[in-house]
Design a protein around this motif. Structure first.
Motif, PDB file in Angstrom:
ATOM      1  N   THR A   1       5.763 -10.160  -0.874  1.00  0.00           N
ATOM      2  CA  THR A   1       6.073  -9.195   0.175  1.00  0.00           C
ATOM      3  C   THR A   1       4.874  -8.284   0.379  1.00  0.00           C
ATOM      4  OG1 THR A   1       8.406  -9.231  -0.406  1.00  0.00           O
ATOM      5  CG2 THR A   1       7.633  -7.352   0.873  1.00  0.00           C
ATOM      6  N   ARG A   2       4.403  -8.214   1.593  1.00  0.00           N
ATOM      7  CA  ARG A   2       3.241  -7.387   1.906  1.00  0.00           C
ATOM      8  C   ARG A   2       3.663  -5.938   2.117  1.00  0.00           C
ATOM      9  NH1 ARG A   2      -1.726  -9.061   5.778  1.00  0.00           N
ATOM     10  NH2 ARG A   2      -3.133  -7.494   4.971  1.00  0.00           N
ATOM     11  N   ASP A   3       2.854  -5.025   1.584  1.00  0.00           N
ATOM     12  CA  ASP A   3       3.115  -3.595   1.711  1.00  0.00           C
ATOM     13  C   ASP A   3       2.448  -3.087   2.983  1.00  0.00           C
ATOM     14  OD1 ASP A   3       3.587  -0.917   1.377  1.00  0.00           O
ATOM     15  OD2 ASP A   3       2.125  -0.655  -0.227  1.00  0.00           O
ATOM     16  N   ARG A   4       3.245  -2.763   3.980  1.00  0.00           N
ATOM     17  CA  ARG A   4       2.710  -2.326   5.275  1.00  0.00           C
ATOM     18  C   ARG A   4       2.205  -0.884   5.245  1.00  0.00           C
ATOM     19  NH1 ARG A   4       1.881  -7.086   7.522  1.00  0.00           N
ATOM     20  NH2 ARG A   4       3.725  -8.368   7.482  1.00  0.00           N
ATOM     21  N   THR A   5       2.507  -0.123   4.194  1.00  0.00           N
ATOM     22  CA  THR A   5       2.061   1.274   4.122  1.00  0.00           C
ATOM     23  C   THR A   5       0.700   1.415   3.447  1.00  0.00           C
ATOM     24  OG1 THR A   5       3.158   1.684   2.001  1.00  0.00           O
ATOM     25  CG2 THR A   5       4.453   2.059   4.004  1.00  0.00           C
ATOM     26  N   ALA A   6       0.115   0.325   2.974  1.00  0.00           N
ATOM     27  CA  ALA A   6      -1.144   0.404   2.225  1.00  0.00           C
ATOM     28  C   ALA A   6      -2.307   0.882   3.091  1.00  0.00           C
ATOM     29  CB  ALA A   6      -1.476  -0.951   1.618  1.00  0.00           C
ATOM     30  N   ARG A   7      -2.234   0.669   4.375  1.00  0.00           N
ATOM     31  CA  ARG A   7      -3.327   1.073   5.264  1.00  0.00           C
ATOM     32  C   ARG A   7      -3.595   2.573   5.182  1.00  0.00           C
ATOM     33  NH1 ARG A   7      -2.170  -1.030  10.632  1.00  0.00           N
ATOM     34  NH2 ARG A   7      -3.375  -2.790   9.925  1.00  0.00           N
ATOM     35  N   HIS A   8      -2.545   3.345   4.974  1.00  0.00           N
ATOM     36  CA  HIS A   8      -2.677   4.802   4.921  1.00  0.00           C
ATOM     37  C   HIS A   8      -2.845   5.326   3.501  1.00  0.00           C
ATOM     38  CE1 HIS A   8      -1.659   4.626   9.105  1.00  0.00           C
ATOM     39  NE2 HIS A   8      -0.556   3.974   8.814  1.00  0.00           N
TER      40      HIS A   8
ATOM     41  N   THR B   1      -8.533  -7.545  -7.395  1.00  0.00           N
ATOM     42  CA  THR B   1      -7.228  -6.900  -7.439  1.00  0.00           C
ATOM     43  C   THR B   1      -7.218  -5.668  -6.554  1.00  0.00           C
ATOM     44  OG1 THR B   1      -6.940  -7.683  -9.706  1.00  0.00           O
ATOM     45  CG2 THR B   1      -5.488  -5.914  -8.986  1.00  0.00           C
ATOM     46  N   TRP B   2      -8.259  -4.872  -6.626  1.00  0.00           N
ATOM     47  CA  TRP B   2      -8.365  -3.652  -5.824  1.00  0.00           C
ATOM     48  C   TRP B   2      -8.393  -3.988  -4.332  1.00  0.00           C
ATOM     49  CZ3 TRP B   2     -13.299  -0.481  -4.789  1.00  0.00           C
ATOM     50  CH2 TRP B   2     -12.973   0.758  -4.243  1.00  0.00           C
ATOM     51  N   ALA B   3      -9.197  -4.987  -3.961  1.00  0.00           N
ATOM     52  CA  ALA B   3      -9.296  -5.385  -2.558  1.00  0.00           C
ATOM     53  C   ALA B   3      -7.954  -5.890  -2.029  1.00  0.00           C
ATOM     54  CB  ALA B   3     -10.369  -6.454  -2.384  1.00  0.00           C
ATOM     55  N   LEU B   4      -7.249  -6.678  -2.825  1.00  0.00           N
ATOM     56  CA  LEU B   4      -5.940  -7.165  -2.404  1.00  0.00           C
ATOM     57  C   LEU B   4      -4.927  -6.025  -2.308  1.00  0.00           C
ATOM     58  CD1 LEU B   4      -5.789 -10.522  -4.364  1.00  0.00           C
ATOM     59  CD2 LEU B   4      -5.750 -10.253  -1.885  1.00  0.00           C
ATOM     60  N   HIS B   5      -5.012  -5.078  -3.226  1.00  0.00           N
ATOM     61  CA  HIS B   5      -4.121  -3.910  -3.168  1.00  0.00           C
ATOM     62  C   HIS B   5      -4.355  -3.136  -1.875  1.00  0.00           C
ATOM     63  CE1 HIS B   5      -1.916  -0.329  -4.453  1.00  0.00           C
ATOM     64  NE2 HIS B   5      -2.967   0.374  -4.062  1.00  0.00           N
ATOM     65  N   LEU B   6      -5.608  -2.913  -1.536  1.00  0.00           N
ATOM     66  CA  LEU B   6      -5.934  -2.177  -0.314  1.00  0.00           C
ATOM     67  C   LEU B   6      -5.546  -2.953   0.945  1.00  0.00           C
ATOM     68  CD1 LEU B   6      -9.396  -0.689  -1.285  1.00  0.00           C
ATOM     69  CD2 LEU B   6      -7.194   0.490  -1.218  1.00  0.00           C
ATOM     70  N   ALA B   7      -5.527  -4.282   0.844  1.00  0.00           N
ATOM     71  CA  ALA B   7      -5.135  -5.117   1.980  1.00  0.00           C
ATOM     72  C   ALA B   7      -3.618  -5.211   2.130  1.00  0.00           C
ATOM     73  CB  ALA B   7      -5.731  -6.508   1.819  1.00  0.00           C
ATOM     74  N   GLY B   8      -2.888  -4.597   1.214  1.00  0.00           N
ATOM     75  CA  GLY B   8      -1.436  -4.588   1.330  1.00  0.00           C
ATOM     76  C   GLY B   8      -0.725  -5.594   0.453  1.00  0.00           C
ATOM     77  N   TRP B   9      -1.433  -6.273  -0.420  1.00  0.00           N
ATOM     78  CA  TRP B   9      -0.806  -7.267  -1.282  1.00  0.00           C
ATOM     79  C   TRP B   9      -0.482  -6.714  -2.666  1.00  0.00           C
ATOM     80  CZ3 TRP B   9       1.425 -10.968   1.065  1.00  0.00           C
ATOM     81  CH2 TRP B   9       0.897 -11.450   2.248  1.00  0.00           C
ATOM     82  N   GLY B  10      -0.589  -5.403  -2.825  1.00  0.00           N
ATOM     83  CA  GLY B  10      -0.183  -4.744  -4.069  1.00  0.00           C
ATOM     84  C   GLY B  10       1.111  -4.002  -3.835  1.00  0.00           C
ATOM     85  N   LYS B  11       1.313  -2.930  -4.574  1.00  0.00           N
ATOM     86  CA  LYS B  11       2.506  -2.113  -4.370  1.00  0.00           C
ATOM     87  C   LYS B  11       2.192  -0.678  -4.722  1.00  0.00           C
ATOM     88  CE  LYS B  11       5.258  -1.981  -8.559  1.00  0.00           C
ATOM     89  NZ  LYS B  11       5.663  -0.620  -8.371  1.00  0.00           N
ATOM     90  N   PRO B  12       2.922   0.273  -4.151  1.00  0.00           N
ATOM     91  CA  PRO B  12       2.743   1.667  -4.550  1.00  0.00           C
ATOM     92  C   PRO B  12       3.338   1.902  -5.927  1.00  0.00           C
ATOM     93  CG  PRO B  12       4.477   1.490  -2.923  1.00  0.00           C
ATOM     94  CD  PRO B  12       3.871   0.129  -3.069  1.00  0.00           C
ATOM     95  N   SER B  13       3.048   3.025  -6.522  1.00  0.00           N
ATOM     96  CA  SER B  13       3.618   3.364  -7.825  1.00  0.00           C
ATOM     97  C   SER B  13       5.125   3.500  -7.720  1.00  0.00           C
ATOM     98  CB  SER B  13       3.036   4.688  -8.326  1.00  0.00           C
ATOM     99  OG  SER B  13       1.647   4.576  -8.466  1.00  0.00           O
ATOM    100  N   GLY B  14       5.806   3.216  -8.807  1.00  0.00           N
ATOM    101  CA  GLY B  14       7.254   3.363  -8.853  1.00  0.00           C
ATOM    102  C   GLY B  14       7.978   2.112  -8.398  1.00  0.00           C
ATOM    103  N   PRO B  15       9.301   2.126  -8.549  1.00  0.00           N
ATOM    104  CA  PRO B  15      10.088   0.951  -8.164  1.00  0.00           C
ATOM    105  C   PRO B  15      10.186   0.797  -6.652  1.00  0.00           C
ATOM    106  CG  PRO B  15      11.515   2.698  -8.954  1.00  0.00           C
ATOM    107  CD  PRO B  15      10.106   3.158  -9.176  1.00  0.00           C
ATOM    108  N   ARG B  16      10.305  -0.441  -6.225  1.00  0.00           N
ATOM    109  CA  ARG B  16      10.492  -0.758  -4.819  1.00  0.00           C
ATOM    110  C   ARG B  16      11.964  -1.041  -4.554  1.00  0.00           C
ATOM    111  NH1 ARG B  16       6.166  -5.514  -4.708  1.00  0.00           N
ATOM    112  NH2 ARG B  16       7.185  -5.838  -6.674  1.00  0.00           N
ATOM    113  N   PRO B  17      12.390  -0.918  -3.311  1.00  0.00           N
ATOM    114  CA  PRO B  17      13.760  -1.307  -2.988  1.00  0.00           C
ATOM    115  C   PRO B  17      13.959  -2.805  -3.274  1.00  0.00           C
ATOM    116  CG  PRO B  17      12.765  -0.104  -1.166  1.00  0.00           C
ATOM    117  CD  PRO B  17      11.694  -0.358  -2.167  1.00  0.00           C
TER     118      PRO B  17
END
Length: 117
Positions: free
Chosen positions: A79-86, A55-71
């Motif tokens: 939907t891949r999270d493109r901001t996970a890299r940073h 789960t952690w590895a997938l989150h870091l690869a952008g397949w998770g989500k940041p905290s809080g609601p998404r648009p």
């Protein structure tokens, strides 16, 4: 609109994969307990940290989500999270990986400096 209304439940590839592996881990460990098989019990116990790491590895690869609601347009579970890299702000997993918000040179230190008279 889903049964949960307009609430972002956080359905992500990382979340579903971790949940499935976690359920598998406890199912195997439970079967080992019922069968009185230490090998099967330990195999199930070994799958639990594997679920967390996957789960952690997938989150870091952008397949998770940041905290809080998404648009709404980003709420589909694939939907891949493109901001996970940073790194995500206030995300423990990102901080453990060395990502996330870092204090800049212009920000004051949170450590109290000794008072000199």
């Amino acid at each position: 609109m889903s049964a949960h209304g307009d609430h972002d439940m956080g359905h992500t590839v990382a979340g579903w994969t971790g949940s499935a592996l976690g359920i598998l881990a406890f199912t195997v460990a439970g079967a080992g307990l019922v069968l009185a098989s230490p090998a099967v019990l330990w195999a199930g116990a070994a799958l639990a940290p594997a679920a967390a790491l996957a789960t952690w590895a997938l989150h870091l690869a952008g397949w998770g989500k940041p905290s809080g609601p998404r648009p709404p347009h980003l709420r589909h579970w694939r939907t891949r999270d493109r901001t996970a890299r940073h790194g995500h702000p206030d995300c423990t997993g990102c901080r453990l990986a060395g990502r996330g918000r870092r204090r800049t040179a212009t920000e004051p230190s949170l450590v109290a400096q000794p008072h000199r008279a």
